[in-house]
Structures are given as structure tokens and as C-alpha cells.
Design a protein around this motif. Sequence first.
Motif, PDB file in Angstrom:
ATOM      1  N   GLN A   1       0.843  -1.194   0.000  1.00  0.00           N
ATOM      2  CA  GLN A   1       0.000   0.000   0.000  1.00  0.00           C
ATOM      3  C   GLN A   1       0.882   1.249   0.000  1.00  0.00           C
ATOM      4  O   GLN A   1       1.630   1.506   0.935  1.00  0.00           O
ATOM      5  CB  GLN A   1      -0.913   0.007   1.221  1.00  0.00           C
ATOM      6  N   GLN A   2       0.821   1.998  -1.082  1.00  0.00           N
ATOM      7  CA  GLN A   2       1.562   3.242  -1.211  1.00  0.00           C
ATOM      8  C   GLN A   2       0.557   4.392  -1.236  1.00  0.00           C
ATOM      9  O   GLN A   2      -0.313   4.432  -2.101  1.00  0.00           O
ATOM     10  CB  GLN A   2       2.398   3.250  -2.498  1.00  0.00           C
ATOM     11  N   VAL A   3       0.685   5.303  -0.284  1.00  0.00           N
ATOM     12  CA  VAL A   3      -0.270   6.405  -0.166  1.00  0.00           C
ATOM     13  C   VAL A   3       0.484   7.719  -0.264  1.00  0.00           C
ATOM     14  O   VAL A   3       1.563   7.874   0.334  1.00  0.00           O
ATOM     15  CB  VAL A   3      -1.036   6.346   1.177  1.00  0.00           C
ATOM     16  N   ALA A   4      -0.049   8.645  -1.016  1.00  0.00           N
ATOM     17  CA  ALA A   4       0.555   9.971  -1.122  1.00  0.00           C
ATOM     18  C   ALA A   4      -0.545  11.014  -1.073  1.00  0.00           C
ATOM     19  O   ALA A   4      -1.649  10.804  -1.596  1.00  0.00           O
ATOM     20  CB  ALA A   4       1.356  10.115  -2.417  1.00  0.00           C
ATOM     21  N   ALA A   5      -0.272  12.113  -0.418  1.00  0.00           N
ATOM     22  CA  ALA A   5      -1.224  13.220  -0.344  1.00  0.00           C
ATOM     23  C   ALA A   5      -0.449  14.525  -0.422  1.00  0.00           C
ATOM     24  O   ALA A   5       0.721  14.592  -0.030  1.00  0.00           O
ATOM     25  CB  ALA A   5      -2.040  13.152   0.942  1.00  0.00           C
ATOM     26  N   ARG A   6      -1.102  15.552  -0.929  1.00  0.00           N
ATOM     27  CA  ARG A   6      -0.435  16.842  -1.125  1.00  0.00           C
ATOM     28  C   ARG A   6      -1.340  17.964  -0.627  1.00  0.00           C
ATOM     29  O   ARG A   6      -2.542  17.968  -0.872  1.00  0.00           O
ATOM     30  CB  ARG A   6      -0.101  17.029  -2.602  1.00  0.00           C
TER      31      ARG A   6
ATOM     32  N   GLY B   1       2.514   3.179  18.010  1.00  0.00           N
ATOM     33  CA  GLY B   1       3.254   3.134  16.763  1.00  0.00           C
ATOM     34  C   GLY B   1       2.789   4.176  15.769  1.00  0.00           C
ATOM     35  O   GLY B   1       1.846   4.942  15.999  1.00  0.00           O
ATOM     36  N   MET B   2       3.436   4.196  14.614  1.00  0.00           N
ATOM     37  CA  MET B   2       3.048   5.109  13.533  1.00  0.00           C
ATOM     38  C   MET B   2       1.760   4.595  12.876  1.00  0.00           C
ATOM     39  O   MET B   2       1.649   3.406  12.574  1.00  0.00           O
ATOM     40  CB  MET B   2       4.158   5.194  12.483  1.00  0.00           C
ATOM     41  N   PHE B   3       0.819   5.500  12.649  1.00  0.00           N
ATOM     42  CA  PHE B   3      -0.420   5.082  12.004  1.00  0.00           C
ATOM     43  C   PHE B   3      -1.086   6.297  11.362  1.00  0.00           C
ATOM     44  O   PHE B   3      -0.769   7.447  11.657  1.00  0.00           O
ATOM     45  CB  PHE B   3      -1.383   4.452  13.023  1.00  0.00           C
ATOM     46  N   TRP B   4      -2.004   6.020  10.456  1.00  0.00           N
ATOM     47  CA  TRP B   4      -2.868   7.058   9.907  1.00  0.00           C
ATOM     48  C   TRP B   4      -4.249   6.445   9.714  1.00  0.00           C
ATOM     49  O   TRP B   4      -4.398   5.228   9.559  1.00  0.00           O
ATOM     50  CB  TRP B   4      -2.327   7.620   8.594  1.00  0.00           C
ATOM     51  N   THR B   5      -5.263   7.277   9.749  1.00  0.00           N
ATOM     52  CA  THR B   5      -6.647   6.823   9.656  1.00  0.00           C
ATOM     53  C   THR B   5      -7.193   7.174   8.281  1.00  0.00           C
ATOM     54  O   THR B   5      -7.138   8.339   7.851  1.00  0.00           O
ATOM     55  CB  THR B   5      -7.519   7.475  10.744  1.00  0.00           C
ATOM     56  N   SER B   6      -7.702   6.182   7.568  1.00  0.00           N
ATOM     57  CA  SER B   6      -8.222   6.405   6.222  1.00  0.00           C
ATOM     58  C   SER B   6      -9.556   7.143   6.282  1.00  0.00           C
ATOM     59  O   SER B   6     -10.152   7.335   7.347  1.00  0.00           O
ATOM     60  CB  SER B   6      -8.393   5.060   5.504  1.00  0.00           C
ATOM     61  N   THR B   7     -10.027   7.521   5.113  1.00  0.00           N
ATOM     62  CA  THR B   7     -11.315   8.221   5.033  1.00  0.00           C
ATOM     63  C   THR B   7     -12.476   7.320   5.473  1.00  0.00           C
ATOM     64  O   THR B   7     -13.548   7.819   5.822  1.00  0.00           O
ATOM     65  CB  THR B   7     -11.553   8.704   3.593  1.00  0.00           C
TER      66      THR B   7
ATOM     67  N   ILE C   1      -4.750  12.046   4.223  1.00  0.00           N
ATOM     68  CA  ILE C   1      -3.995  11.566   5.376  1.00  0.00           C
ATOM     69  C   ILE C   1      -4.197  12.482   6.570  1.00  0.00           C
ATOM     70  O   ILE C   1      -4.456  12.034   7.683  1.00  0.00           O
ATOM     71  CB  ILE C   1      -2.496  11.457   5.014  1.00  0.00           C
ATOM     72  N   MET C   2      -4.076  13.780   6.351  1.00  0.00           N
ATOM     73  CA  MET C   2      -4.304  14.766   7.423  1.00  0.00           C
ATOM     74  C   MET C   2      -5.581  15.523   7.108  1.00  0.00           C
ATOM     75  O   MET C   2      -5.757  16.026   5.993  1.00  0.00           O
ATOM     76  CB  MET C   2      -3.129  15.744   7.539  1.00  0.00           C
ATOM     77  N   THR C   3      -6.450  15.639   8.078  1.00  0.00           N
ATOM     78  CA  THR C   3      -7.703  16.363   7.869  1.00  0.00           C
ATOM     79  C   THR C   3      -7.429  17.847   7.841  1.00  0.00           C
ATOM     80  O   THR C   3      -6.910  18.424   8.800  1.00  0.00           O
ATOM     81  CB  THR C   3      -8.697  16.039   8.993  1.00  0.00           C
ATOM     82  N   THR C   4      -7.753  18.480   6.724  1.00  0.00           N
ATOM     83  CA  THR C   4      -7.513  19.910   6.607  1.00  0.00           C
ATOM     84  C   THR C   4      -8.440  20.721   7.490  1.00  0.00           C
ATOM     85  O   THR C   4      -8.221  21.908   7.711  1.00  0.00           O
ATOM     86  CB  THR C   4      -7.686  20.351   5.138  1.00  0.00           C
ATOM     87  N   GLY C   5      -9.488  20.083   7.992  1.00  0.00           N
ATOM     88  CA  GLY C   5     -10.368  20.801   8.913  1.00  0.00           C
ATOM     89  C   GLY C   5      -9.688  21.145  10.220  1.00  0.00           C
ATOM     90  O   GLY C   5     -10.140  22.011  10.962  1.00  0.00           O
ATOM     91  N   ALA C   6      -8.598  20.436  10.513  1.00  0.00           N
ATOM     92  CA  ALA C   6      -7.838  20.716  11.739  1.00  0.00           C
ATOM     93  C   ALA C   6      -6.705  21.697  11.485  1.00  0.00           C
ATOM     94  O   ALA C   6      -5.773  21.779  12.273  1.00  0.00           O
ATOM     95  CB  ALA C   6      -7.283  19.409  12.302  1.00  0.00           C
ATOM     96  N   SER C   7      -6.765  22.432  10.386  1.00  0.00           N
ATOM     97  CA  SER C   7      -5.706  23.386  10.059  1.00  0.00           C
ATOM     98  C   SER C   7      -5.574  24.447  11.152  1.00  0.00           C
ATOM     99  O   SER C   7      -6.566  24.928  11.696  1.00  0.00           O
ATOM    100  CB  SER C   7      -6.005  24.071   8.729  1.00  0.00           C
TER     101      SER C   7
ATOM    102  N   GLY D   1     -12.287   5.432   8.092  1.00  0.00           N
ATOM    103  CA  GLY D   1     -12.175   5.254   9.530  1.00  0.00           C
ATOM    104  C   GLY D   1     -11.286   4.109   9.946  1.00  0.00           C
ATOM    105  O   GLY D   1     -11.207   3.782  11.136  1.00  0.00           O
ATOM    106  N   GLN D   2     -10.584   3.496   9.002  1.00  0.00           N
ATOM    107  CA  GLN D   2      -9.732   2.358   9.316  1.00  0.00           C
ATOM    108  C   GLN D   2      -8.329   2.845   9.677  1.00  0.00           C
ATOM    109  O   GLN D   2      -7.730   3.658   8.968  1.00  0.00           O
ATOM    110  CB  GLN D   2      -9.654   1.407   8.116  1.00  0.00           C
ATOM    111  N   LYS D   3      -7.779   2.334  10.796  1.00  0.00           N
ATOM    112  CA  LYS D   3      -6.418   2.673  11.196  1.00  0.00           C
ATOM    113  C   LYS D   3      -5.439   1.797  10.435  1.00  0.00           C
ATOM    114  O   LYS D   3      -5.569   0.580  10.389  1.00  0.00           O
ATOM    115  CB  LYS D   3      -6.233   2.498  12.708  1.00  0.00           C
ATOM    116  N   ASN D   4      -4.423   2.430   9.857  1.00  0.00           N
ATOM    117  CA  ASN D   4      -3.434   1.730   9.060  1.00  0.00           C
ATOM    118  C   ASN D   4      -2.058   1.929   9.674  1.00  0.00           C
ATOM    119  O   ASN D   4      -1.640   3.061   9.957  1.00  0.00           O
ATOM    120  CB  ASN D   4      -3.421   2.270   7.622  1.00  0.00           C
ATOM    121  N   SER D   5      -1.360   0.822   9.882  1.00  0.00           N
ATOM    122  CA  SER D   5       0.006   0.922  10.384  1.00  0.00           C
ATOM    123  C   SER D   5       0.935   1.395   9.263  1.00  0.00           C
ATOM    124  O   SER D   5       0.647   1.220   8.073  1.00  0.00           O
ATOM    125  CB  SER D   5       0.478  -0.435  10.912  1.00  0.00           C
TER     126      SER D   5
END
Length: 447
Positions: free
Chosen positions: A324-329, A420-426, A357-363, A428-432
Motif C-alpha cells: 500500500q503506497q499512499v501519497a497526499a499533497r 506506533g506510527m499510524f494514519w486513519t483512512s477516510t 492523510i491529514m484532515t484539513t479541517g484541523a488546520s 475510519g480504518q487505522k493503518n500501520s
Amino acid sequence: MKMPQLLIILVTILVHAAGAFPADRRGLPGRDKHATWDDVNVVAHGLLQLGQGLKEHVDKTKAHMRDVNAKLKAFNGTMADLERKQQEQDEALKARSREVEERERLATELAEEVRGQVEEAKKQSEDIRSRMDRLEEKVDEVQGVDSNNSDHTFIQRLVVAQNRRIDQLVEKIKHQQDKLEKQSLHLQALQSKVAHKRVKSHRRRDEETALRGEAEHSNNTTGFAKDCHELFVQGQRASGVYTIQPESSRPFNVLCDMTSEGGWTVIQKRQDGSQNFNQLWESYKRGFGSLNGDFWLGLESIHSLSKQGQYVLQMELSDWAGQQQVAARYRFQLDGEEKLFALHLEEESSSGVQEDIMTTGASGLPFSTADRDNDLAADVSCAELLSGGWWFSSCGDLNLNGRYPRRPSVLRRHHFRRQGMFWTSTKGQKNSVRTTLLKIAPATTKQ
């Protein structure tokens, strides 16, 4: 009266006097003889005036020559003083150059020594971390033993002893990190002194050149690019470590990721877990790690880049399976320490990335560490709960600076999965996360 005019008058008087004398004085009457003596008196008077004029001219010429000689002596003295001062300044400049070279040599030797100590500390840290992982696995295995086991008391004592050993190892790691930070500060101080000496040397050289009348137009800039993209524009195409100097900032080293579109300045990279990211505020502010391995560039350095204009942040993540390769800008801006290094994000509409990856609403979120709790969770410190430092809105959305598990099997344990390192997908799933790469470039860079 000038000399040519005096000569002309003398010749005229002599001609007239010669014409006044008769060819034969014996046959002349008395009146003619009397007129001739008058002419003689006139000639004599003219010659007397001519002599006085010549004498005055000679006196004036002598005085003028004395004045000219005095001025020439003064000029020669001034030139001799200037030559002497120039020689002294050349000797002083050579001495300063030798001193700067010596300081640079000492700084280079110290840097090599510090680098060797850093490598040794890394090896020790890796060994200690490996031991800690084995101890943690044993602890988990012991904690899973049935409470009715007859050796329960002995196992409890074993757990306590192992926990004590873990605490001792953690203290040793902290002590080594403190020593490395002190050596790094000492090295930075030496480099600052060398740079200051070099600037003073260049300034002195410019002043001496101006004194000789040979001053040329000079460029006061240091010659460093302001970011990796400017290096790309200047012709650099190889990815690697470069020295840059953002506007109104000191020079520092960065890792540049050169692509076909432009140069990206890497602000965070994690690939093998060689660096502990569970650091406090000052460490996240200054930066830590190795640019050739895992590192955090430092909030101050990231802010100095961000304030130069509009920048874009690109985040590239991969999981443990490597599939799984994820990129966001995002459009990106980071405030200074007076605003707690608050992060401002705006999603790029043209990036074509479906995952956020990061919610822009929390800017506008401030940065948080274990010793500086600035997150939005009211009843808990997310940095203490999750490990590491990050722009936390709550404790369950994202943490790319969390703990790096040594083995995938560790991910299955709830305690390590949470830290550990993780991110939450759109969805709602936590991904290591196994590897991360965060990099920035000017918004004008081709997408």
C-alpha cells in the motif's frame, strides 16, 4: 617680468645705444658729445633695472623650487607610510587566513570525531533497542501466563527485574543522547566562529582593495540556495545532502529529493527505525537524527523555509507489506514558536489523491510533545499516550512520529499498535505505517 621679455628689452637698449655713438668722435662738436653721454646713462640705468629684475626672478624661482621640493618630500613620506601600512595589513591578513584555516581543520577533525561517536552510539542504541524488544516480548509472554500457575510469584519478580533493567537501558540511551547533543552544540559553535572569521577576513580584504583604488563590485550574498528547488533551478539534479540558507536564516544542511519536476526539501524521513522519535519540545524544535537515515529536520528550520512564500507539503507512506503506497499533497504553512509552530493546511484540488492523510479541517493546530501539551484533547496528553510529537487534534487520527516497531509481529500487540506510527483512512480504518517521507517545495513547482 618673464625672462624672454627681459632679454628683448636688453637687446633693444643695446641697439639704440650703439646707434647713438658716432663713427668718429674727434670731428664732433661739444653738443653731440654731451648727447652721447646721456645715452650712456640711459643704457646704464636700463641695465641696472634689468639686473634687478633678473635678481628678483631668480629669488622667486628659488623660493618656488624650495616649495616644490618640500611638497615632493611630504608626498614621498606619505607614499612610504601607505606602503608600510599595506605591508602590515597584508601580513595581518595572511595571519588571519592561517588562523581561519587552522580553525577549519580543527572543526573538520572534531566533526569526524563526533561522527564516529554518533555511529558508535547508534550501534549501542540499536543493540539496546534489540534487547528491549526481546525483554518486552518476554514481559508480554509472562503477562499472558495463567494466574493459577504455581510459579506466579517467581514470574512477578522476574517481570519487576526485567522492568528495572529496561529502565536502566532507557537511562543509558538518554545519557548518550545528551552527550551527543552537547557535542553537536560545540561543533555548531566552532563552525559559527569559523564563519564569523571568514566574513571578517572578506570584509578586511574589501577595505584594503578600496584603499588601493582597486575596489570592485562585490556580491554580499553567501552563495547558498534558499531551498532544494532553487538548487534544482541552478542545475543540480542529484538527490542528496546540500547546504541551504533560507531568507533571514542561518545556513543548515538538508536532504534534497530531486525529481524530474523540481527539487523537494525533505523535512521528515523514517525507513528503518534507527532514530528514536519519542523526543521533547527542544529536540523537535532543533531537529534530530541523521540526514542519511531517519531524521526530523526541526520546527525552526521548517518555519524558516515556510515563511519564504507559499509551499506545498507532500506526504508519502507505505505499509509493512510494502504493497500500500499512499501519497497526499497540501498547501502548507508553519507558524513560528510564538504561535506554537501551528500548522496550516489546504488540500490541493488538483493533486488527484483520493485519500486524505491529514484532515484539513484541523488546520491551525499547534505542535505538541510530552512536555508541551498543546493538543485539543482536554483530558489526556496525546503525545504521552501515543509517543512522539505531532500536530494532534485528538489522539486517534494520525501520528507519523510514533514508535517504530522492530518487527511486524509487535504490531499485533495493542500497546505497541497504539504508540506506533499510524494514519486513519477516510473510511475510519487505522493503518500501520512502515516508511514515511514528508517533503516540501514552492507552490510554483510543477505538479
